[in-house]
Design a protein around this motif. Structure first.
Motif, PDB file in Angstrom:
ATOM      1  N   ASP A 252       9.764   2.847  -0.255  1.00 10.02           N
ATOM      2  CA  ASP A 252       9.070   2.970   1.034  1.00 10.02           C
ATOM      3  C   ASP A 252      10.058   2.928   2.192  1.00 10.02           C
ATOM      4  OD1 ASP A 252       6.428   2.847   2.599  1.00 10.02           O
ATOM      5  OD2 ASP A 252       7.535   1.117   3.383  1.00 10.02           O
ATOM      6  N   VAL A 253      11.082   2.084   2.088  1.00 10.91           N
ATOM      7  CA  VAL A 253      12.115   2.040   3.128  1.00 10.91           C
ATOM      8  C   VAL A 253      12.799   3.398   3.257  1.00 10.91           C
ATOM      9  CG1 VAL A 253      14.379   1.075   3.719  1.00 10.91           C
ATOM     10  CG2 VAL A 253      12.526  -0.439   2.972  1.00 10.91           C
ATOM     11  N   LEU A 378       9.432  -3.395   9.689  1.00  9.15           N
ATOM     12  CA  LEU A 378       9.868  -4.098  10.893  1.00  9.15           C
ATOM     13  C   LEU A 378      11.383  -4.195  10.954  1.00  9.15           C
ATOM     14  CD1 LEU A 378       7.256  -7.014  11.018  1.00  9.15           C
ATOM     15  CD2 LEU A 378       7.236  -4.857  12.274  1.00  9.15           C
ATOM     16  N   ALA A 379      12.026  -4.104   9.795  1.00  6.73           N
ATOM     17  CA  ALA A 379      13.488  -4.108   9.745  1.00  6.73           C
ATOM     18  C   ALA A 379      14.049  -2.693   9.783  1.00  6.73           C
ATOM     19  CB  ALA A 379      13.966  -4.838   8.494  1.00  6.73           C
ATOM     20  N   TYR A 380      13.482  -1.787   8.961  1.00  7.82           N
ATOM     21  CA  TYR A 380      14.111  -0.472   8.861  1.00  7.82           C
ATOM     22  C   TYR A 380      13.826   0.429  10.049  1.00  7.82           C
ATOM     23  CZ  TYR A 380       9.857   1.942   7.030  1.00  7.82           C
ATOM     24  OH  TYR A 380       8.614   2.491   6.858  1.00  7.82           O
ATOM     25  N   THR A 381      12.707   0.244  10.743  1.00  5.50           N
ATOM     26  CA  THR A 381      12.407   1.116  11.889  1.00  5.50           C
ATOM     27  C   THR A 381      13.471   1.004  12.981  1.00  5.50           C
ATOM     28  OG1 THR A 381      10.029   1.172  11.475  1.00  5.50           O
ATOM     29  CG2 THR A 381      10.759   1.605  13.726  1.00  5.50           C
ATOM     30  N   PRO A 382      13.794  -0.198  13.478  1.00  9.75           N
ATOM     31  CA  PRO A 382      14.859  -0.259  14.498  1.00  9.75           C
ATOM     32  C   PRO A 382      16.236   0.106  13.950  1.00  9.75           C
ATOM     33  CG  PRO A 382      14.143  -2.470  13.877  1.00  9.75           C
ATOM     34  CD  PRO A 382      13.189  -1.527  13.259  1.00  9.75           C
ATOM     35  N   VAL A 383      16.508  -0.237  12.685  1.00 14.53           N
ATOM     36  CA  VAL A 383      17.818   0.085  12.105  1.00 14.53           C
ATOM     37  C   VAL A 383      18.005   1.599  12.019  1.00 14.53           C
ATOM     38  CG1 VAL A 383      19.200  -0.019  10.004  1.00 14.53           C
ATOM     39  CG2 VAL A 383      18.063  -2.085  10.843  1.00 14.53           C
ATOM     40  N   TYR A 384      17.019   2.302  11.471  1.00 15.82           N
ATOM     41  CA  TYR A 384      17.106   3.762  11.369  1.00 15.82           C
ATOM     42  C   TYR A 384      17.200   4.397  12.758  1.00 15.82           C
ATOM     43  CZ  TYR A 384      16.490   4.803   6.387  1.00 15.82           C
ATOM     44  OH  TYR A 384      16.684   4.955   5.044  1.00 15.82           O
ATOM     45  N   THR A 385      16.435   3.867  13.713  1.00 19.34           N
ATOM     46  CA  THR A 385      16.442   4.430  15.060  1.00 19.34           C
ATOM     47  C   THR A 385      17.814   4.297  15.700  1.00 19.34           C
ATOM     48  OG1 THR A 385      14.088   3.928  15.373  1.00 19.34           O
ATOM     49  CG2 THR A 385      15.401   4.312  17.345  1.00 19.34           C
ATOM     50  N   ARG A 386      18.408   3.122  15.612  1.00 19.14           N
ATOM     51  CA  ARG A 386      19.719   2.905  16.225  1.00 19.14           C
ATOM     52  C   ARG A 386      20.805   3.706  15.515  1.00 19.14           C
ATOM     53  NH1 ARG A 386      17.536   1.956  20.732  1.00 19.14           N
ATOM     54  NH2 ARG A 386      16.585  -0.110  20.997  1.00 19.14           N
TER      55      ARG A 386
END
Length: 431
Positions: A252-253, A378-386
């Motif tokens: 899913d990540v 909640l972890a991967y959304t900001p990480v992928y975005t940045r």
């Protein structure tokens, strides 16, 4: 009688809701593109700086939108799952429908009344507090599990996924054309968002007044031959559950992170799609539901569920790795074609999970899986975005390469489950 039963089953609800969702997704994507372009293009003569600013604005909006949408439903979904397991089987379906109607109505006011784009963050919160997709889909899968035997459960779940995909395919193909419909009094997108809202109102009424809950009694063979021997049931169930959860979360990540960025990736050069192209691109994604369904129907005759999951994961790995190097529209469709079996893993994982627990715990197990996806996001959304923003000028497809690596890692716990099942079957064959 058969047709009468079908019209009271979950299939019409799934198809109608997904038609509305496909229209909503294209509309939101185009509205975000236009609003962010208007906000960043004015007075900026540097084309490179403008593209970067626009992409940053879009990804920042989507990051907040996705974070709110995924954080808000955690507690409500747990409460709805508990209600479902206590006999209120329609609660996890009806309540999210209310949230869907409110969120679609908010987008309608954004395009019709000129509300600020940030109002969609509030819509995401309302949608989440009503349980959102994680409660809705887990509720549907719980009904499928209760209404089917273990032997046919994977195929039934994939059939629901197929109908979901067909409806999304039709809706996406039509969405780009519907978005361009407007009149002197109604702007672009108003008609399409109004249709989407109407479809969800119909879904809400259907789920309340028409949808029927049915529970299939287990066959004698199923009830007398549990998946795991009683002497080892507790230990083996927990280990298998943990491994299936680990594989599902990693996958899913990889999928979720890549698909969230893909929405913005389509809107920049060299693709820079319009509404019609966005609709066709979304339709290509939904076409994978059909190819995945056919893959399950054919391959399930000769391979195990675990092997199906691994095949699907490797298919996604190939497609998303190719996506990292896409520079033309035709290359995008080639990348999508490589991922033709990428939707097999999730319904198959859900099927295996439902076989590890009793029927009274099916709803809570499936909702726990969905909520674990929410927490991971909640972890991967900001990480992928940045990561995407930092590599935008050098290698914007790097996030897709990262997803391919994570997907390969997801095959490890699934492979362990396959080895454990094979060892247990060999052991049981010994007289």
């Amino acid at each position: 009688m058969k047709w009468a039963w079908w019209f009271r089953s979950i299939e019409p609800l799934v198809m109608c809701a997904q038609l509305g969702s496909a229209l909503f997704d294209t509309a939101l994507q185009m509205v975000v593109k236009e609003r962010c372009a208007n906000a960043t293009d004015g007075g900026n003569a540097n084309a490179t700086s403008t593209v970067h600013s626009r992409q940053t604005a879009m990804t920042d909006f989507y990051m907040t939108y996705y974070m709110v949408a995924k954080l808000a439903p955690i507690l409500p979904a747990l409460a709805l799952a508990r209600l479902g397991d206590r006999g209120w089987r329609k609660a996890p379906i009806v309540t999210p429908m209310v949230g869907y109607v409110l969120s679609r109505l908010t987008l309608l006011l954004v395009v019709l009344a000129g509300w600020p784009l940030e109002a969609m963050w509030g819509a995401a919160a309302l949608h989440g507090l009503a349980g959102s997709f994680c409660s809705y889909w887990a509720g549907l899968m719980a009904l499928v599990s209760l209404g089917s035997g273990e032997a046919e459960r994977s195929k039934v779940m994939m059939r629901v996924e197929l109908l979901y995909g067909i409806a999304g395919l039709v809706g996406s193909l039509a969405s780009g054309h519907l978005f361009n419909l407007y009149s002197q009094t109604l702007g672009q997108g108003v008609i399409m968002v109004a249709i989407s809202t109407l479809l969800y109102v119909l879904c809400l009424l259907y789920s309340v007044f028409v949808l029927k809950v049915s529970v299939k009694q287990p066959d004698r063979d199923e009830s007398s031959a549990p998946l795991i021997e009683d002497s080892q049931a507790s230990h083996c169930n927990v280990v298998n559950l943990a491994l299936l959860f680990a594989g599902g979360i990693l996958y899913d990540v990889a999928v979720g992170g890549a698909m969230e960025i893909l929405v913005s990736f389509q809107m920049k050069e060299p693709l820079n799609w319009n509404a019609t192209q966005v609709g066709y691109g979304n339709a290509a994604g939904f076409l994978i539901f059909l190819t995945s369904f056919l893959g399950v129907m054919v391959m399930s005759r000769c391979v195990s569920d675990v092997t199906l999951i691994i095949i699907g994961m490797l298919s996604f790995t190939a497609g998303i790795y190719f996506m990292a190097f896409v520079t033309e529209t035709y290359m995008f469709y080639l990348a999508r074609s490589l991922a033709l079996f990428s939707l097999i893993p999730m319904p198959t994982i859900r099927s295996l999970l439902s076989q590890q627990v009793g029927k009274s715990s099916t709803g809570m197990t499936l909702i726990s899986l969905q909520l674990s996806f929410k927490l991971a996001s909640l972890a991967y959304t900001p990480v992928y975005t940045r990561i995407y923003q930092s590599t935008l000028d050098t290698f914007p497809g790097f996030v897709f390469t990262l997803s391919s690596i994570i997907t390969v890692l997801a095959t490890v716990p699934i492979s362990v489950v396959g080895c454990r099942v094979a060892q247990r079957q060999d052991y049981q064959r010994i007289p």
